[in-house]
Design a protein around this motif. Sequence first.
Motif, PDB file in Angstrom:
ATOM      1  N   ALA A  53      40.989 104.570 -41.271  1.00 36.31           N
ATOM      2  CA  ALA A  53      42.008 103.646 -40.744  1.00 36.31           C
ATOM      3  C   ALA A  53      41.333 102.551 -39.937  1.00 36.31           C
ATOM      4  O   ALA A  53      40.412 102.803 -39.171  1.00 36.31           O
ATOM      5  CB  ALA A  53      43.002 104.399 -39.873  1.00 36.31           C
ATOM      6  N   ARG A  54      41.804 101.341 -40.103  1.00 35.17           N
ATOM      7  CA  ARG A  54      41.275 100.205 -39.348  1.00 35.17           C
ATOM      8  C   ARG A  54      42.324  99.770 -38.332  1.00 35.17           C
ATOM      9  O   ARG A  54      43.040  98.796 -38.544  1.00 35.17           O
ATOM     10  CB  ARG A  54      40.925  99.060 -40.290  1.00 35.17           C
ATOM     11  N   VAL A  55      42.399 100.528 -37.255  1.00 31.45           N
ATOM     12  CA  VAL A  55      43.387 100.271 -36.223  1.00 31.45           C
ATOM     13  C   VAL A  55      42.670 100.141 -34.892  1.00 31.45           C
ATOM     14  O   VAL A  55      41.811 100.947 -34.554  1.00 31.45           O
ATOM     15  CB  VAL A  55      44.409 101.434 -36.144  1.00 31.45           C
ATOM     16  N   ALA A  56      43.021  99.114 -34.127  1.00 31.64           N
ATOM     17  CA  ALA A  56      42.459  98.928 -32.794  1.00 31.64           C
ATOM     18  C   ALA A  56      43.564  99.186 -31.769  1.00 31.64           C
ATOM     19  O   ALA A  56      44.629  98.573 -31.828  1.00 31.64           O
ATOM     20  CB  ALA A  56      41.916  97.517 -32.645  1.00 31.64           C
ATOM     21  N   TYR A  57      43.325 100.115 -30.870  1.00 30.15           N
ATOM     22  CA  TYR A  57      44.264 100.395 -29.790  1.00 30.15           C
ATOM     23  C   TYR A  57      43.774  99.642 -28.567  1.00 30.15           C
ATOM     24  O   TYR A  57      42.673  99.883 -28.088  1.00 30.15           O
ATOM     25  CB  TYR A  57      44.349 101.902 -29.532  1.00 30.15           C
ATOM     26  N   THR A  58      44.579  98.722 -28.063  1.00 34.14           N
ATOM     27  CA  THR A  58      44.128  97.836 -26.990  1.00 34.14           C
ATOM     28  C   THR A  58      44.298  98.437 -25.606  1.00 34.14           C
ATOM     29  O   THR A  58      43.324  98.637 -24.897  1.00 34.14           O
ATOM     30  CB  THR A  58      44.870  96.488 -27.069  1.00 34.14           C
ATOM     31  N   ASP A  59      45.526  98.717 -25.185  1.00 31.58           N
ATOM     32  CA  ASP A  59      45.767  99.187 -23.817  1.00 31.58           C
ATOM     33  C   ASP A  59      45.353 100.632 -23.596  1.00 31.58           C
ATOM     34  O   ASP A  59      44.633 100.953 -22.674  1.00 31.58           O
ATOM     35  CB  ASP A  59      47.240  99.014 -23.445  1.00 31.58           C
ATOM     36  N   LYS A  60      45.841 101.512 -24.447  1.00 37.50           N
ATOM     37  CA  LYS A  60      45.493 102.926 -24.327  1.00 37.50           C
ATOM     38  C   LYS A  60      45.510 103.564 -25.697  1.00 37.50           C
ATOM     39  O   LYS A  60      46.225 103.144 -26.603  1.00 37.50           O
ATOM     40  CB  LYS A  60      46.437 103.653 -23.369  1.00 37.50           C
ATOM     41  N   LYS A  61      44.717 104.612 -25.825  1.00 38.36           N
ATOM     42  CA  LYS A  61      44.642 105.343 -27.086  1.00 38.36           C
ATOM     43  C   LYS A  61      45.731 106.421 -27.120  1.00 38.36           C
ATOM     44  O   LYS A  61      46.118 106.944 -26.078  1.00 38.36           O
ATOM     45  CB  LYS A  61      43.275 106.006 -27.242  1.00 38.36           C
ATOM     46  N   PRO A  62      46.176 106.767 -28.319  1.00 35.62           N
ATOM     47  CA  PRO A  62      47.138 107.867 -28.440  1.00 35.62           C
ATOM     48  C   PRO A  62      46.555 109.167 -27.891  1.00 35.62           C
ATOM     49  O   PRO A  62      45.337 109.380 -27.922  1.00 35.62           O
ATOM     50  CB  PRO A  62      47.360 107.983 -29.951  1.00 35.62           C
ATOM     51  N   MET A  63      47.433 110.015 -27.377  1.00 40.45           N
ATOM     52  CA  MET A  63      47.019 111.316 -26.862  1.00 40.45           C
ATOM     53  C   MET A  63      48.095 112.334 -27.145  1.00 40.45           C
ATOM     54  O   MET A  63      49.243 111.984 -27.414  1.00 40.45           O
ATOM     55  CB  MET A  63      46.694 111.253 -25.372  1.00 40.45           C
ATOM     56  N   ILE A  64      47.675 113.596 -27.128  1.00 42.16           N
ATOM     57  CA  ILE A  64      48.605 114.700 -27.352  1.00 42.16           C
ATOM     58  C   ILE A  64      48.222 115.867 -26.444  1.00 42.16           C
ATOM     59  O   ILE A  64      47.050 116.131 -26.221  1.00 42.16           O
ATOM     60  CB  ILE A  64      48.614 115.126 -28.844  1.00 42.16           C
ATOM     61  N   SER A  65      49.244 116.519 -25.874  1.00 43.79           N
ATOM     62  CA  SER A  65      49.042 117.690 -25.021  1.00 43.79           C
ATOM     63  C   SER A  65      49.719 118.892 -25.657  1.00 43.79           C
ATOM     64  O   SER A  65      50.829 118.781 -26.186  1.00 43.79           O
ATOM     65  CB  SER A  65      49.640 117.459 -23.633  1.00 43.79           C
ATOM     66  N   PHE A  66      49.033 120.029 -25.587  1.00 43.95           N
ATOM     67  CA  PHE A  66      49.554 121.263 -26.148  1.00 43.95           C
ATOM     68  C   PHE A  66      49.856 122.257 -25.039  1.00 43.95           C
ATOM     69  O   PHE A  66      49.047 122.435 -24.124  1.00 43.95           O
ATOM     70  CB  PHE A  66      48.539 121.900 -27.105  1.00 43.95           C
ATOM     71  N   ASP A  67      51.000 122.907 -25.124  1.00 48.46           N
ATOM     72  CA  ASP A  67      51.383 124.004 -24.249  1.00 48.46           C
ATOM     73  C   ASP A  67      51.685 125.183 -25.169  1.00 48.46           C
ATOM     74  O   ASP A  67      52.828 125.390 -25.585  1.00 48.46           O
ATOM     75  CB  ASP A  67      52.590 123.621 -23.403  1.00 48.46           C
ATOM     76  N   VAL A  68      50.640 125.919 -25.522  1.00 49.27           N
ATOM     77  CA  VAL A  68      50.751 126.997 -26.507  1.00 49.27           C
ATOM     78  C   VAL A  68      51.676 128.110 -26.020  1.00 49.27           C
ATOM     79  O   VAL A  68      52.461 128.644 -26.796  1.00 49.27           O
ATOM     80  CB  VAL A  68      49.349 127.555 -26.861  1.00 49.27           C
TER      81      VAL A  68
END
Length: 150
Positions: A53-68
């Motif tokens: 993928a050719r995507v530039a994230y400018t302000d912040k990058k995607p993130m994910i949190s897990f609560d198993v």
Amino acid sequence: MRKTIIILSVLACCTLSCVSTQTTTSSGQKTTDPMLAPMKLNGSWQLEEIPGARVAYTDKKPMISFDVSNNKFAGNTSCNNFSGLLVVYGSRINFNKSMAMTKMACLGDGESTFVESLKKVDSYTVNADNSLTLSAGDTVVMRLVKIIKQ
């Protein structure tokens, strides 16, 4: 009586062999219990890359949190927040069950690339270098790094 003892012995052996069965993650690491493997997912992870993928994230990058423990995940696409029911067993994972997302207008195609990639994922590997690889079959869909709070 002898047949009963033989049948009970066979059943006991089958039960014990199921309990001690080991699963292997794609990184070759063995876990004795597929229910313990997901605990390594706990915490927050930031997107490192989506291969191809050719995507530039400018302000912040995607993130994910897990609560198993509570079977939940939540995160940010770099624009909108999302959350859902965590469906995970051993190294298998699915993000398609009941995922909700806010609907703010976002510039570019970074969000759609991230979300569509996430929906393809069917397995994961937590690596020794604190990185997380999400895959669809044998294809790496995205790589994330653990967010270490200081």
